[in-house]
Motif scaffolding. Structure first.
Motif, mmCIF file in Angstrom:
data_model
loop_
_atom_site.group_PDB
_atom_site.id
_atom_site.type_symbol
_atom_site.label_atom_id
_atom_site.label_comp_id
_atom_site.label_asym_id
_atom_site.label_seq_id
_atom_site.Cartn_x
_atom_site.Cartn_y
_atom_site.Cartn_z
ATOM 1 N N LEU A 176 -57.767 60.554 101.708
ATOM 2 C CA LEU A 176 -57.891 60.779 100.146
ATOM 3 C C LEU A 176 -58.864 59.718 99.562
ATOM 4 O O LEU A 176 -59.779 60.162 98.873
ATOM 5 C CB LEU A 176 -56.432 60.390 99.610
ATOM 6 C CG LEU A 176 -55.468 61.227 99.838
ATOM 7 C CD1 LEU A 176 -54.129 60.591 99.235
ATOM 8 C CD2 LEU A 176 -55.688 62.568 99.002
ATOM 9 N N ILE A 177 -59.200 58.620 100.171
ATOM 10 C CA ILE A 177 -60.167 57.727 99.752
ATOM 11 C C ILE A 177 -61.546 58.327 100.106
ATOM 12 O O ILE A 177 -62.491 58.413 99.055
ATOM 13 C CB ILE A 177 -60.079 56.275 100.305
ATOM 14 C CG1 ILE A 177 -58.871 55.572 99.943
ATOM 15 C CG2 ILE A 177 -61.240 55.427 100.452
ATOM 16 C CD1 ILE A 177 -58.485 54.327 100.824
ATOM 17 N N LEU A 178 -61.682 58.855 101.252
ATOM 18 C CA LEU A 178 -62.952 59.389 101.652
ATOM 19 C C LEU A 178 -63.123 60.645 100.955
ATOM 20 O O LEU A 178 -64.549 61.142 101.045
ATOM 21 C CB LEU A 178 -63.319 59.662 103.133
ATOM 22 C CG LEU A 178 -63.094 58.506 103.637
ATOM 23 C CD1 LEU A 178 -62.724 58.429 105.368
ATOM 24 C CD2 LEU A 178 -64.311 57.552 103.641
ATOM 25 N N GLY A 179 -62.282 61.257 100.302
ATOM 26 C CA GLY A 179 -62.316 62.343 99.738
ATOM 27 C C GLY A 179 -62.526 63.918 100.522
ATOM 28 O O GLY A 179 -62.954 65.021 100.206
ATOM 29 N N VAL A 180 -61.898 63.874 101.814
ATOM 30 C CA VAL A 180 -62.169 65.013 102.408
ATOM 31 C C VAL A 180 -60.698 65.318 103.017
ATOM 32 O O VAL A 180 -59.694 64.997 102.759
ATOM 33 C CB VAL A 180 -62.674 64.495 103.801
ATOM 34 C CG1 VAL A 180 -64.106 63.937 103.638
ATOM 35 C CG2 VAL A 180 -61.892 63.568 104.378
ATOM 36 N N ASP A 181 -60.572 66.782 103.231
ATOM 37 C CA ASP A 181 -59.529 67.428 103.492
ATOM 38 C C ASP A 181 -59.179 67.347 105.187
ATOM 39 O O ASP A 181 -60.137 67.767 105.831
ATOM 40 C CB ASP A 181 -59.701 68.944 103.211
ATOM 41 C CG ASP A 181 -58.378 69.801 103.293
ATOM 42 O OD1 ASP A 181 -57.651 69.362 104.007
ATOM 43 O OD2 ASP A 181 -58.387 70.911 102.677
ATOM 44 N N PRO A 182 -57.963 66.915 105.553
ATOM 45 C CA PRO A 182 -57.728 66.802 106.939
ATOM 46 C C PRO A 182 -57.778 68.159 107.720
ATOM 47 O O PRO A 182 -57.898 68.027 108.833
ATOM 48 C CB PRO A 182 -56.263 66.138 106.969
ATOM 49 C CG PRO A 182 -55.816 66.373 105.645
ATOM 50 C CD PRO A 182 -56.725 66.223 104.665
ATOM 51 N N LEU A 183 -57.528 69.130 107.058
ATOM 52 C CA LEU A 183 -57.611 70.386 107.589
ATOM 53 C C LEU A 183 -58.954 71.087 107.726
ATOM 54 O O LEU A 183 -59.260 71.948 108.558
ATOM 55 C CB LEU A 183 -56.956 71.514 106.784
ATOM 56 C CG LEU A 183 -55.465 71.354 106.489
ATOM 57 C CD1 LEU A 183 -54.791 72.278 105.586
ATOM 58 C CD2 LEU A 183 -54.608 71.303 108.009
ATOM 59 N N VAL A 184 -59.892 70.580 107.288
ATOM 60 C CA VAL A 184 -61.320 70.788 107.296
ATOM 61 C C VAL A 184 -62.181 69.797 108.169
ATOM 62 O O VAL A 184 -62.829 70.029 109.050
ATOM 63 C CB VAL A 184 -61.867 70.815 105.822
ATOM 64 C CG1 VAL A 184 -63.479 71.273 106.027
ATOM 65 C CG2 VAL A 184 -61.227 71.994 105.092
ATOM 66 N N VAL A 185 -61.920 68.268 107.942
ATOM 67 C CA VAL A 185 -62.845 67.642 108.626
ATOM 68 C C VAL A 185 -62.030 66.707 109.672
ATOM 69 O O VAL A 185 -60.945 66.348 109.614
ATOM 70 C CB VAL A 185 -63.142 66.395 107.651
ATOM 71 C CG1 VAL A 185 -63.904 65.152 108.280
ATOM 72 C CG2 VAL A 185 -63.889 66.772 106.334
ATOM 73 N N GLN A 186 -62.683 66.845 110.918
ATOM 74 C CA GLN A 186 -61.970 66.022 111.963
ATOM 75 C C GLN A 186 -62.484 64.439 112.211
ATOM 76 O O GLN A 186 -63.626 64.248 111.792
ATOM 77 C CB GLN A 186 -62.568 66.700 113.419
ATOM 78 C CG GLN A 186 -61.977 66.066 114.569
ATOM 79 C CD GLN A 186 -60.580 66.374 114.936
ATOM 80 O OE1 GLN A 186 -59.986 67.483 114.290
ATOM 81 N NE2 GLN A 186 -59.986 65.604 115.585
#
Length: 507
Positions: A176-186
């Motif tokens: 959430l802090i990095l603003g990325v989706d765990p389903l998209v970003v490894q």
């Protein structure tokens, strides 16, 4: 042969840990051993001839479980199960049951052997273990939930990197802090570096590489850019985990979103700066008319001969003097607050003598100084702040002197701690500090008593100077009355020599 059979029967009947019995083809009990009596509670006379179904609870009887087991033994040769069984008194036990079909020469089933072992203690231990595991898992789940909630509230995410496999893991809040989706970003070091602000990438990379080469913990303060373009300020820490051979196997750490804190800090600094500027300007603007008024008063005092008028003029002059000292203290306070401490070579003995020369002129008391030889060499500190600390601590001791001034004394002790810190101790045998006011003596404008002639800024200014230097201040009642103030200030000097005191007095 008959003797062998009798011996066998006696052995079976004497076994107490197992209930061993023979059933006819219909499941009626034909014999009974001591183990059966001990486990199930029936005597041989009470149970022989009855169906073995009496040992089964109602729920098993409703499903015709006893007949199903006999049919399985008849068909397959044996039937085995564990389950609850009923004793004569109605209590239950957990039994391990083995039913084996007995056949004649024509292979017709003529009965069954039944062996039961009481496993109640084992069952209860297993259930207790399962309950413990359930409660433990429940507590772990609750702790994990609360941990995630705490991370969310604090805007704190954690991460880890397996140094052998290169696999990384991020917590939900880190995503959430990095603003990325765990389903998209490894999760990976590369994915993390991709979010860092371009102006901070080189510095962060150097810190991580240096820590990796030296295998030491590290801290980071940097910005990131979320995919939507929002810039956040982060504070992070990382450290290594080692195996039994002290080889690094894992790198783990945390990132903390301090954007809101930094914004509040910036607003607070701006507000403080505005307030300091206002106080500084007011103090300067007020001093002009005040000094002029004092000058006119002094002229009037010189010209007027009427004693009543002179009394009132002197009283006005005294009050104007107090106001002038208060304004000067406010100016000094604002200067200290806005000052960036410097680290210079300071002869502490000279600072002390300068303070004593200023204060001792009007001090009808004994001033004693003990200066450790450790401090005979220059120390690294801010000379102006050191002077202010010593001046106002000694001045405070003078303000709260005994009624008989000649009996009052002040002792200043200066030395070094084992860590190389400058230690200042100012002790007196004055009126002391009562428990009722000990929590407020460092407050701005606090005056120790109605008789106090000060502005109530001295100890506040001392504490401000000490904190500016990264030190600490405390006080305690003196052994013979009065008060002893202790100040500790970091210094770059670490020499340790035998103390050689010197003293100076003005009595």
């Amino acid at each position: 042969m008959l003797a062998s059979i009798n011996i066998y029967d006696q052995v079976i009947e004497g076994i107490e840990d197992y209930a061993i019995l023979l059933l006819d083809a219909e499941g009626r009990i034909q014999n009974w051993n001591k183990g059966a009596e001990k486990i199930k509670g029936y005597s041989a006379a009470e149970i022989i001839g009855k169906t073995f179904q009496v040992f089964y609870p109602v729920e098993d009887l409703s499903m015709n479980r006893p007949r199903i087991l006999l049919e399985q033994a008849r068909r397959e040769g044996s039937a085995r199960e564990e389950g609850w069984r009923v004793r004569k008194d109605g209590s239950r036990f957990w039994g391990s049951v083995l039913i084996t079909a007995v056949r004649n020469e024509d292979k017709q089933v003529i009965g069954y052997s039944k062996v039961t072992h009481d496993l109640t203690d084992k069952k209860r231990a297993e259930e207790a273990e399962k309950e413990l595991l359930r409660i433990t898992q429940q507590n772990l789940d609750l702790a994990l939930t609360r941990f995630k909630q705490a991370e969310s509230i604090a805007r704190l995410g954690h991460w880890q990197l397996d140094l052998k496999t290169g696999k990384a893991d991020w917590s939900d809040e880190a995503f959430l802090i990095l603003g990325v989706d765990p389903l998209v970003v490894q999760p990976s070091l590369e994915a993390f570096m991709a979010r860092i602000h371009p102006d901070d990438v080189q510095r962060v990379g150097e810190i991580i590489r240096d820590a990796s080469e030296r295998i030491v913990p590290f801290t980071l303060s940097h910005r990131i850019i979320q995919p939507g373009g929002k810039v956040l300020n982060l504070y992070g820490q990382g450290r290594f985990e080692f195996n039994e051979r002290r080889e690094p196997i894992r790198l783990f750490g945390a990132i903390f979103d301090v954007s809101e804190l930094m914004e509040k800090e910036a607003r607070l600094k701006a507000s403080n700066k505005e307030l300091e500027t206002l106080i500084y300007r007011i103090s300067h603007d007020l001093r002009g008319p005040l000094v002029s008024s004092q000058g006119l008063l002094q002229l009037a005092q010189f010209l007027v001969t009427d004693q009543d008028i002179l009394f009132y003029l002197n009283s006005i002059d005294t009050q104007l003097g107090k106001q002038d000292r208060t304004l000067l203290m406010l100016v000094k306070l604002m200067e200290v607050k806005s000052k960036e401490p410097v680290s210079e070579q300071v002869e502490l003995k000279e600072v002390v003598e300068k303070v004593l020369a200023e204060i001792g002129k009007e001090a009808p008391l004994t001033l004693e100084v003990d200066l450790d030889n450790q401090l005979s060499a220059p120390v690294c500190a801010d000379p102006e702040l050191l002077y202010t600390i010593l001046f106002h601590l000694i001045e405070n001791a003078l303000h709260f002197r005994r009624k008989v001034a000649s009996e009052h004394w002040v002792k200043i002790t200066l030395g070094k701690s084992e860590k190389g810190e400058i230690c200042i101790e100012v002790a007196d045998n004055g009126t002391g500090i009562s428990d009722q006011i000990k929590d407020v003596i460092y407050d701005m404008f606090y005056r120790g008593s109605e008789e106090s002639t000060g502005a109530g800024l001295g100890l506040f200014l001392v504490k401000t100077c000490v904190e500016k230097l990264g030190g600490s201040i405390s006080f305690a009642p003196g052994k013979t009355g009065g008060t002893t103030f202790h100040v500790t200030i970091p210094s770059g000097e670490t020499n340790a020599q035998t103390p050689v005191p010197f003293s100076t007095s003005n009595s």
